[in-house]
Enzyme design. Structure first.
Site, mmCIF file in Angstrom:
data_model
loop_
_atom_site.group_PDB
_atom_site.id
_atom_site.type_symbol
_atom_site.label_atom_id
_atom_site.label_comp_id
_atom_site.label_asym_id
_atom_site.label_seq_id
_atom_site.Cartn_x
_atom_site.Cartn_y
_atom_site.Cartn_z
ATOM 1 N N HIS A 68 -6.689 0.771 -3.265
ATOM 2 C CA HIS A 68 -6.960 -0.045 -1.934
ATOM 3 C C HIS A 68 -6.040 0.249 -0.870
ATOM 4 O O HIS A 68 -6.335 0.523 0.386
ATOM 5 C CB HIS A 68 -6.577 -1.587 -2.339
ATOM 6 C CG HIS A 68 -7.830 -2.035 -3.251
ATOM 7 N ND1 HIS A 68 -8.871 -2.449 -2.873
ATOM 8 C CD2 HIS A 68 -7.415 -2.562 -4.465
ATOM 9 C CE1 HIS A 68 -9.581 -2.773 -4.134
ATOM 10 N NE2 HIS A 68 -8.623 -2.904 -5.008
ATOM 11 N N LYS A 69 -4.552 0.522 -1.284
ATOM 12 C CA LYS A 69 -3.703 0.837 -0.383
ATOM 13 C C LYS A 69 -4.010 2.396 0.274
ATOM 14 O O LYS A 69 -3.782 2.576 1.512
ATOM 15 C CB LYS A 69 -2.252 0.865 -1.018
ATOM 16 C CG LYS A 69 -1.354 -0.277 -1.136
ATOM 17 C CD LYS A 69 -0.046 0.002 -1.685
ATOM 18 C CE LYS A 69 0.925 -1.071 -1.580
ATOM 19 N NZ LYS A 69 2.095 -0.825 -2.046
ATOM 20 N N ASP A 108 8.639 1.098 0.076
ATOM 21 C CA ASP A 108 9.187 0.200 -0.910
ATOM 22 C C ASP A 108 9.512 -1.045 0.032
ATOM 23 O O ASP A 108 9.815 -0.863 1.079
ATOM 24 C CB ASP A 108 10.474 0.821 -1.561
ATOM 25 C CG ASP A 108 11.061 -0.380 -2.744
ATOM 26 O OD1 ASP A 108 9.970 -0.813 -3.264
ATOM 27 O OD2 ASP A 108 11.911 -0.060 -3.101
ATOM 28 N N THR A 109 9.266 -2.248 -0.463
ATOM 29 C CA THR A 109 9.634 -3.523 0.154
ATOM 30 C C THR A 109 10.573 -4.545 -0.518
ATOM 31 O O THR A 109 10.315 -4.518 -1.915
ATOM 32 C CB THR A 109 8.272 -4.122 0.341
ATOM 33 O OG1 THR A 109 7.324 -3.544 1.216
ATOM 34 C CG2 THR A 109 8.258 -5.450 1.022
ATOM 35 N N PHE A 148 0.584 -12.904 -1.937
ATOM 36 C CA PHE A 148 0.901 -12.615 -3.106
ATOM 37 C C PHE A 148 2.532 -12.714 -2.838
ATOM 38 O O PHE A 148 3.312 -12.962 -1.901
ATOM 39 C CB PHE A 148 0.718 -11.042 -3.515
ATOM 40 C CG PHE A 148 1.225 -10.117 -2.733
ATOM 41 C CD1 PHE A 148 0.656 -9.731 -1.545
ATOM 42 C CD2 PHE A 148 2.289 -9.179 -3.244
ATOM 43 C CE1 PHE A 148 1.230 -8.822 -0.876
ATOM 44 C CE2 PHE A 148 2.841 -8.352 -2.477
ATOM 45 C CZ PHE A 148 2.358 -8.029 -1.328
ATOM 46 N N ASP A 160 5.165 -15.096 -0.797
ATOM 47 C CA ASP A 160 4.359 -15.532 0.394
ATOM 48 C C ASP A 160 4.390 -17.150 0.394
ATOM 49 O O ASP A 160 4.446 -17.730 1.661
ATOM 50 C CB ASP A 160 2.894 -15.013 0.638
ATOM 51 C CG ASP A 160 2.910 -13.376 0.873
ATOM 52 O OD1 ASP A 160 3.923 -13.261 1.525
ATOM 53 O OD2 ASP A 160 1.877 -12.994 0.841
ATOM 54 N N LYS A 209 -1.772 -11.847 8.808
ATOM 55 C CA LYS A 209 -0.572 -11.640 8.190
ATOM 56 C C LYS A 209 -0.622 -10.120 8.293
ATOM 57 O O LYS A 209 0.593 -9.447 8.447
ATOM 58 C CB LYS A 209 -0.414 -11.904 6.684
ATOM 59 C CG LYS A 209 0.516 -11.299 5.782
ATOM 60 C CD LYS A 209 0.653 -11.336 4.543
ATOM 61 C CE LYS A 209 1.868 -10.692 3.662
ATOM 62 N NZ LYS A 209 1.601 -10.423 2.241
HETATM 63 P P1 IMP Z 1 6.534 -3.382 -3.082
HETATM 64 O O1 IMP Z 1 7.567 -2.380 -3.023
HETATM 65 O O2 IMP Z 1 5.380 -3.219 -2.236
HETATM 66 O O3 IMP Z 1 5.807 -3.231 -4.544
HETATM 67 O O4 IMP Z 1 7.123 -4.840 -3.184
HETATM 68 C C1 IMP Z 1 8.187 -5.123 -4.011
HETATM 69 C C2 IMP Z 1 8.120 -6.750 -4.241
HETATM 70 O O5 IMP Z 1 8.407 -7.322 -3.150
HETATM 71 C C3 IMP Z 1 6.845 -7.348 -4.501
HETATM 72 O O6 IMP Z 1 6.611 -7.439 -6.005
HETATM 73 C C4 IMP Z 1 7.020 -8.849 -4.042
HETATM 74 O O7 IMP Z 1 7.714 -9.598 -4.975
HETATM 75 C C5 IMP Z 1 7.675 -8.567 -2.781
HETATM 76 N N1 IMP Z 1 6.701 -8.444 -1.699
HETATM 77 C C6 IMP Z 1 6.476 -7.405 -0.668
HETATM 78 N N2 IMP Z 1 5.680 -7.347 -0.081
HETATM 79 C C7 IMP Z 1 5.372 -8.717 0.067
HETATM 80 C C8 IMP Z 1 4.503 -9.510 0.964
HETATM 81 O O8 IMP Z 1 3.902 -9.071 1.522
HETATM 82 N N3 IMP Z 1 4.624 -10.905 0.809
HETATM 83 C C9 IMP Z 1 5.380 -11.536 -0.317
HETATM 84 N N4 IMP Z 1 5.988 -10.773 -1.172
HETATM 85 C C10 IMP Z 1 6.190 -9.196 -1.021
#
Ligand code: IMP
Length: 195
Positions: free
Chosen positions: A11-12, A68-69, A148, A151, A171
């Protein structure tokens, strides 16, 4: 030009492909026969994103980006940050992560937090970083069923609904990921002509 998005999430990949013009073909990891989990145990979001991009570049020699987030909470000195997915344990349970977060913030008045996304791009052998953030606060009860991760407890500045209550389209317009992605797209759309 082929461009790899270092993710297994189709999807990404499709989403980015739809935002780029036809001169780019976006491939996921499976399309280039990378099936293993690339480690994400760096100390910062930048470390992890760069590590993933470099790993794929070394294997393929192709242009690649990785993201990465994390959620960075002021009162917790930036935690869970790079550990956001596994905050409450290896099984990456979002509900347990929220429970742990709310426990650590119980009784605290400073609820400020932000989501931060880092995208690392290797383009014509050069490395670039793009960042997107959205500031807000952590509320003390879960609200909403959309989205997710964290959020249900994240209220962006200027909003009265959590990220799990606002429509996904909204969002996706204001989020950390949207902001970092726009910077990446901007770079790509201005650089491909010169290739
Ligand atoms: P990833 O790097 O996108 O895998 O994000 C790492 C983690 O950050 C995820 O497993 C979530 O716990 C949290 N996270 C990332 N993006 C979001 C978001 O848009 N909303 C809520 N939690 C997020």
């Amino acid at each position: 030009m082929k461009l790899i998005f270092a993710t297994n999430n189709k999807h990404k990949v499709r989403e980015i492909a739809s935002l780029l013009d036809d001169s780019y073909t976006v491939l996921g990891l499976n399309d280039v026969d990378i099936f293993e989990d690339i480690r994400e145990d760096g100390e910062t979001l930048e470390d992890n994103a760069l590590h993933k991009a470099r790993y794929v570049f070394e294997r393929t020699g192709m242009n690649v980006f990785a993201d990465d987030t994390g959620l960075e909470v002021d009162e917790l000195n930036g935690a869970p940050g790079v550990h956001s997915a596994r905050f409450a344990g290896e099984n990456k349970d979002p509900d347990a992560n929220i429970t742990k977060l709310l426990g650590l913030l119980a009784g605290k008045s400073n609820r400020k937090a932000r989501f931060r996304t880092v995208i690392a791009l290797i383009f014509n052998k050069k490395e670039y970083l793009f960042e997107g953030t959205v500031k807000g606060e952590i509320i003390d009860v879960r609200r909403g069923t959309e989205g997710f991760g964290y959020d249900p407890v994240f209220l962006a500045d200027g909003y009265e609904q959590t990220f799990a209550e606002i429509p996904l389209s909204e969002k996706n317009r204001i989020s950390h990921r949207a902001r970092a992605t726009r910077k990446l797209l901007n770079f790509l759309s201005t650089h491909h002509q010169s290739q």
